[in-house]
Design a protein around this motif. Sequence first.
Motif, PDB file in Angstrom:
ATOM      1  N   CYS A 163     -18.020 138.175  71.561  1.00  0.00           N
ATOM      2  CA  CYS A 163     -17.780 136.617  71.607  1.00  0.00           C
ATOM      3  C   CYS A 163     -18.798 136.073  70.583  1.00  0.00           C
ATOM      4  O   CYS A 163     -18.550 135.198  70.045  1.00  0.00           O
ATOM      5  CB  CYS A 163     -17.876 136.136  72.947  1.00  0.00           C
ATOM      6  SG  CYS A 163     -16.184 136.451  73.576  1.00  0.00           S
ATOM      7  N   HIS A 164     -19.981 136.472  70.896  1.00  0.00           N
ATOM      8  CA  HIS A 164     -21.213 135.750  70.055  1.00  0.00           C
ATOM      9  C   HIS A 164     -20.968 136.084  68.591  1.00  0.00           C
ATOM     10  O   HIS A 164     -21.177 135.164  67.662  1.00  0.00           O
ATOM     11  CB  HIS A 164     -22.640 136.648  70.665  1.00  0.00           C
ATOM     12  CG  HIS A 164     -22.795 136.083  72.133  1.00  0.00           C
ATOM     13  ND1 HIS A 164     -23.425 136.946  72.834  1.00  0.00           N
ATOM     14  CD2 HIS A 164     -22.573 135.075  72.489  1.00  0.00           C
ATOM     15  CE1 HIS A 164     -23.606 136.325  74.110  1.00  0.00           C
ATOM     16  NE2 HIS A 164     -23.059 135.232  74.058  1.00  0.00           N
ATOM     17  N   LYS A 165     -20.604 137.252  68.226  1.00  0.00           N
ATOM     18  CA  LYS A 165     -20.462 137.594  66.960  1.00  0.00           C
ATOM     19  C   LYS A 165     -19.311 136.588  66.180  1.00  0.00           C
ATOM     20  O   LYS A 165     -19.545 136.185  64.927  1.00  0.00           O
ATOM     21  CB  LYS A 165     -20.000 138.864  66.610  1.00  0.00           C
ATOM     22  CG  LYS A 165     -20.295 139.483  65.240  1.00  0.00           C
ATOM     23  CD  LYS A 165     -19.905 141.058  65.279  1.00  0.00           C
ATOM     24  CE  LYS A 165     -19.405 141.586  64.148  1.00  0.00           C
ATOM     25  NZ  LYS A 165     -18.940 143.160  64.068  1.00  0.00           N
ATOM     26  N   ALA A 166     -18.361 136.467  66.740  1.00  0.00           N
ATOM     27  CA  ALA A 166     -17.064 135.746  66.237  1.00  0.00           C
ATOM     28  C   ALA A 166     -17.306 134.338  66.745  1.00  0.00           C
ATOM     29  O   ALA A 166     -16.267 133.346  66.234  1.00  0.00           O
ATOM     30  CB  ALA A 166     -15.960 136.392  67.047  1.00  0.00           C
ATOM     31  N   GLY A 167     -18.254 133.840  67.228  1.00  0.00           N
ATOM     32  CA  GLY A 167     -18.481 132.677  67.658  1.00  0.00           C
ATOM     33  C   GLY A 167     -17.302 131.820  68.606  1.00  0.00           C
ATOM     34  O   GLY A 167     -16.817 130.786  68.725  1.00  0.00           O
ATOM     35  N   LEU A 168     -16.952 132.742  69.688  1.00  0.00           N
ATOM     36  CA  LEU A 168     -15.824 132.293  70.570  1.00  0.00           C
ATOM     37  C   LEU A 168     -16.747 132.202  71.828  1.00  0.00           C
ATOM     38  O   LEU A 168     -17.708 132.783  72.225  1.00  0.00           O
ATOM     39  CB  LEU A 168     -15.085 133.513  70.836  1.00  0.00           C
ATOM     40  CG  LEU A 168     -13.676 133.145  71.680  1.00  0.00           C
ATOM     41  CD1 LEU A 168     -13.040 132.200  70.766  1.00  0.00           C
ATOM     42  CD2 LEU A 168     -13.124 134.435  71.987  1.00  0.00           C
ATOM     43  N   LYS A 169     -16.562 130.875  72.574  1.00  0.00           N
ATOM     44  CA  LYS A 169     -17.332 130.470  73.471  1.00  0.00           C
ATOM     45  C   LYS A 169     -17.019 131.692  74.997  1.00  0.00           C
ATOM     46  O   LYS A 169     -15.943 132.186  74.808  1.00  0.00           O
ATOM     47  CB  LYS A 169     -17.056 129.095  74.241  1.00  0.00           C
ATOM     48  CG  LYS A 169     -17.606 128.123  73.270  1.00  0.00           C
ATOM     49  CD  LYS A 169     -19.015 128.230  72.821  1.00  0.00           C
ATOM     50  CE  LYS A 169     -19.164 127.058  72.025  1.00  0.00           C
ATOM     51  NZ  LYS A 169     -20.974 127.483  71.442  1.00  0.00           N
ATOM     52  N   LEU A 170     -18.073 131.991  75.782  1.00  0.00           N
ATOM     53  CA  LEU A 170     -17.664 132.784  76.599  1.00  0.00           C
ATOM     54  C   LEU A 170     -18.003 132.546  78.025  1.00  0.00           C
ATOM     55  O   LEU A 170     -18.703 131.916  78.397  1.00  0.00           O
ATOM     56  CB  LEU A 170     -18.753 133.992  76.024  1.00  0.00           C
ATOM     57  CG  LEU A 170     -18.912 135.187  77.278  1.00  0.00           C
ATOM     58  CD1 LEU A 170     -17.978 135.904  77.165  1.00  0.00           C
ATOM     59  CD2 LEU A 170     -20.294 135.782  76.741  1.00  0.00           C
TER      60      LEU A 170
END
Length: 568
Positions: A163-170
Amino acid sequence: MLKNEWCKWPLRAYLGLIVCLLICGTARQVDAGSQEASKDYLKAGERDVQKWRDMKFGLFIHWGPVSLKGTEIGWSRGGERRGRTGTGQIPAEEYDNLYKQFNPVKFDAEQWVQIAKDAGMKYLVFTSKHHDGFSMFYSKLTDYKITNSPFKRDVVKELADACHKAGLKLGFYYSPVDWYHPDYRTQNHARYIEFLHGQLREICSNYGKIDIIWFDGLGGTAEDWDSENLFKIIRQLQPGVIINNRAGLPGDHDTPEQRIGRFQNDRPWETCMTICRQWAWKPNDQLKSLKQCIDTLVKVVGGDGNFLFNVGPMPTGEIEPRQVTRLKEMGAWLKKYGQSIYDTRGGPFKPGIWGASTHKGNIIYIQILNWSGEQLTLPPIPKKIIASSVLTGGTATVRQTEEAIEISVPEAYRQELDTIIKIELDGPASEIAPLSVTSSSLTYHKKVRASNVYQNNPQHGPDKAVDDDPATRWATDYGIKQVWLEVDLGKAMTFNRVRISEAYDRVQEFELQYNDSTQWKTFVTGTKIGSDYSRRFEPVTAQQVRLNILDSTDGPTIWEFQLLPPKK
Ligand code: H79
């Protein structure tokens, strides 16, 4: 001896110590005082909440060793549910040992994250621990965890990194309810609370930035989980986090489950719903149609909520291809029309059978989900329409008078999924108070009776089936197999279409009848209804109409029962 030691201290040291204690004591008091007074930790900051609301659409994932069985996560575990009645179909000894065979070698966190992104989702919430007590992360506080399975890998960590790598909130789902932990709701429950706080400390410390904590406490109180302190811990470790309302405290948002929430623009909310019927993976589970998926997204966002849409990955670690396809279809739709969803607010026209509306600045997006004639008539608004266009292509006529807004779209430009009309106003749409749209259904707000109502509770009365509110339903008692709903249209009216929306797909056989003032005559018969039943028939003219349910697996529940006049 001690006394002698004390005596050796010079007077200055005593004074220093006293001053020090005084300052610290006062400081601590002030600190505690301001925390008590403001209780900052109870609520997220306004900006963080707004950012979360702007995202609108997220992926919920329910997964664990139970996927090996294809049964419901948590609920299918046998044994007692301390403090709650009922039990599951898999003996606890068997359920609790499933993890020893859990080896989802095809699990690929980056692939899951890509699936979410391709669906147009902006955040992801994963079950770190469900009611069954199994930790999908490395925890020092238990042996019942994913890293002790043959798979060994920390799924939570891999998802967080992806998620961090792809910029998706977690976000992480965490169940304070725990039917596995030996201390849970026993006389040693205090020890369980320590464990619970410890696990949240681990989750909030070990995986980088977390945006959402999603509790699922099944009605437990703030005392049951010592939630005030739990919130303090979480917000200290993860400033900016959003916490839901299921740990006995109001938190930051409401969480209607498996239903479209009612229109509510004074407190954030999020509908969570499954793409099939079960939260965890079930083979051949019934998948929602694209129309249902878009309808739900639009009505949720149009009601001013967020939509958290759930998949249950398979025991291999993959998400079912047909579910991935459905999510991709949603993503393709959002790619084209996302401007009418993301960063908007719901209203001013409240959702109904006709569709829903969203707004942003001076723009209103009218989302027409069902046509009931040439024209859609909306209530008047205290702003001037200065321009209009059809976002989904083609042309429309938008006529504004003192009494109404009339929108007609040529048949060729009416979309099966959603016809979106973009209208521009001479001022902010947010200044318009929310408005109900008069339903085109002939049953709308008519006199209605039913042969049974769930616990005689007016909240589930038959009027809820004719209010054109997707958030309310008529319900009947458990075990009911035959039941009727009767509508008095006030005078004889002509109709040639019916739309029925049922929850839980329980109806097995039904008929529609009208009363010709001597007896009930059947004009439609059917078997299953489901969430989106629609049927045309030769025009019927009558005042009294009945939905007669002849067979049902359990007490039927009807969101809406609507009759429509022939199109002009
Ligand atoms: O995690 C998901 C569910 O497992 C959980 N919340 C969502 C987000 C949930 N907790 N409680 N409930 C759902 C409602 C309980 C429904 C039940 Fe049943 C009815 C439990 C037993 C009967 C659903 C249907 C589960 C088993 C059969």
